[in-house]
Design an enzyme around this catalytic site. Structure first.
Site, PDB file in Angstrom:
ATOM      1  CB  ILE A 160      60.868  47.239  93.295  1.00  0.00           C
ATOM      2  CG1 ILE A 160      59.852  48.107  94.074  1.00  0.00           C
ATOM      3  CG2 ILE A 160      62.061  48.081  92.854  1.00  0.00           C
ATOM      4  CD1 ILE A 160      60.380  48.634  95.397  1.00  0.00           C
ATOM      5  CB  SER A 161      62.267  45.620  87.820  1.00  0.00           C
ATOM      6  OG  SER A 161      61.011  45.469  87.228  1.00  0.00           O
ATOM      7  CB  ALA A 162      66.217  42.390  89.371  1.00  0.00           C
ATOM      8  NE  ARG A 196      66.501  47.566  93.430  1.00  0.00           N
ATOM      9  CZ  ARG A 196      66.262  46.313  93.766  1.00  0.00           C
ATOM     10  NH1 ARG A 196      67.116  45.683  94.577  1.00  0.00           N
ATOM     11  NH2 ARG A 196      65.205  45.666  93.318  1.00  0.00           N
ATOM     12  CG  HIS A 237      65.874  49.069  87.367  1.00  0.00           C
ATOM     13  ND1 HIS A 237      66.026  49.069  88.740  1.00  0.00           N
ATOM     14  CD2 HIS A 237      64.535  48.974  87.157  1.00  0.00           C
ATOM     15  CE1 HIS A 237      64.846  48.994  89.323  1.00  0.00           C
ATOM     16  NE2 HIS A 237      63.929  48.926  88.391  1.00  0.00           N
TER      17      HIS A 237
END
Length: 368
Positions: A174-176, A147, A180
């Site tokens: 930005i998604s956790a 990440r 994802h």
């Protein structure tokens, strides 16, 4: 009285070792109870996601009925179910983590000390919480796509935390990591799939998708922000430069600065797997579904406060089924103005008119 705070089970910020420190920092003499209100199984069954702190009245998940021609059924009783959930969520100003960070000056220091120290640790947490399958292909993809390559340099201290990151300079979130993992598990990308990542953001799902579909598949990353595309491209380029395993398997990504709500012959009906990285208005979901190919496909998209899984059934008639995967909160997709749509369609028609079709050569036949 006692205070009870509930958090996603994979979040190290709320570990047992931190509870006393947080209680003291908040000024409570009585013990704080950090209850495991939502088990990892409940998370994966679509009950709750870390993007929001949701009361028990919002723990509603279930199958949505299949609809003809993109018509989405509303529950009986007047107000649609999604509207009820959305109204309840409006009463939640910030999620629990942000609330504590506002109250606890030392919160960030505590969080950094307890956060995973590496991508391997982070993926391990997702595996332990059953967000991703043990020894599955999604786990391999996330291990290959750390990440930190998809997080801005000035926010690297947040890279291994299982929480969303707001990238102010780029104008997007930005998604956790657990988002994802959940999305990739649900998409079940296989070699040869044609994958579209709408609102690709920093590009981690794009990168993982390129490896999962392999050289026989295809990946298109789409966003309306050039800053997002630039970050995603830079992250994948670092992967290609540093990981032979990734480079040997991943398909090259096609990058597109485009709004998914603007219909284009390049994209409509071209993909069997679609991921949407921002909330789609319910009345525009049909537009996104048009991206799925007539042979059938699957789309994962947040719609209002719900993460939906939409499947297009094979055949010429457009028939979709949908179900809810989780309660979430995302920033909204940008809906273009009508004038923008018209101008884009005219530009595409004009470009098509400039393409000349060259007939095949008849040289061999002529000289025979």
């Amino acid at each position: 009285p006692s205070w009870t705070l509930h958090a996603h089970p994979s979040d190290p910020f709320f570990s047992t070792s931190n509870q006393a420190a947080i209680a003291v920092a908040l000024g409570f003499d009585l013990p704080l109870s950090f209850g495991a209100k939502h088990s990892s199984a409940a998370v994966n069954q679509g009950k709750i996601m870390q993007h929001d702190f949701i009361s028990s009245s919002d723990e509603e998940a279930g199958e949505e009925e299949g609809e003809e021609a993109g018509e989405w059924q509303e529950h009986a009783g007047g107000e649609p179910a999604h509207a009820q959930r959305h109204r309840r969520l409006q009463r939640i100003p910030v999620n629990l983590q942000n609330f504590l960070q506002l109250l606890v000056p030392a919160g960030d220091a505590v969080r950094r000390r307890e956060a995973p120290a590496s991508n391997e640790d982070l993926v391990g947490i997702l595996e332990q919480s059953e967000t991703i399958s043990k020894d599955g292909r999604v786990k391999q993809a996330l291990l290959l796509c750390p990440r930190n390559l998809f997080v801005p340099a000035e926010q690297q201290d947040e890279a291994w935390v299982d929480g969303p990151i707001h990238y102010a300079a780029g104008g997007f979130n930005i998604s956790a990591p657990h988002i994802h993992g959940t999305v990739l598990e649900e998409l079940d990308l296989q070699p040869g799939d044609r994958f579209l990542d709408v609102g690709c953001g920093s590009g981690l799902i794009t990168a993982a998708g390129a490896w999962l579909v392999g050289s026989t598949g295809s990946v298109v990353a789409m966003d309306v922000r050039k800053a997002a595309l630039d970050m995603a491209q830079a992250g994948i380029q670092q992967l290609l430069d540093t990981s032979t395993q990734y480079k040997e398997t991943a398909v090259p990504v096609t990058w597109c600065l485009h709004n998914a709500f603007i219909p284009s012959k390049r994209f409509v009906g071209k993909f069997n797997k679609v991921c949407v990285g921002a909330a789609c208005p319910p009345d525009r979901l049909q537009d996104i579904c048009q991206l799925l190919c007539p042979e059938g496909g699957k789309l994962v998209a947040p719609v209002d406060s719900r993460m939906l899984v939409v499947k297009r059934q094979p055949g010429s008639k457009q028939h979709y089924t949908s179900r809810m995967l989780a309660h979430v909160r995302f920033s909204d997709l940008e809906v273009p103005r009508d004038a923008e749509v018209v101008l884009a369609l005219l530009a595409e028609e004009s470009a098509e008119g400039l393409v000349l079709e060259v007939p095949p050569s008849t040289y061999n036949k002529d000289v025979a």
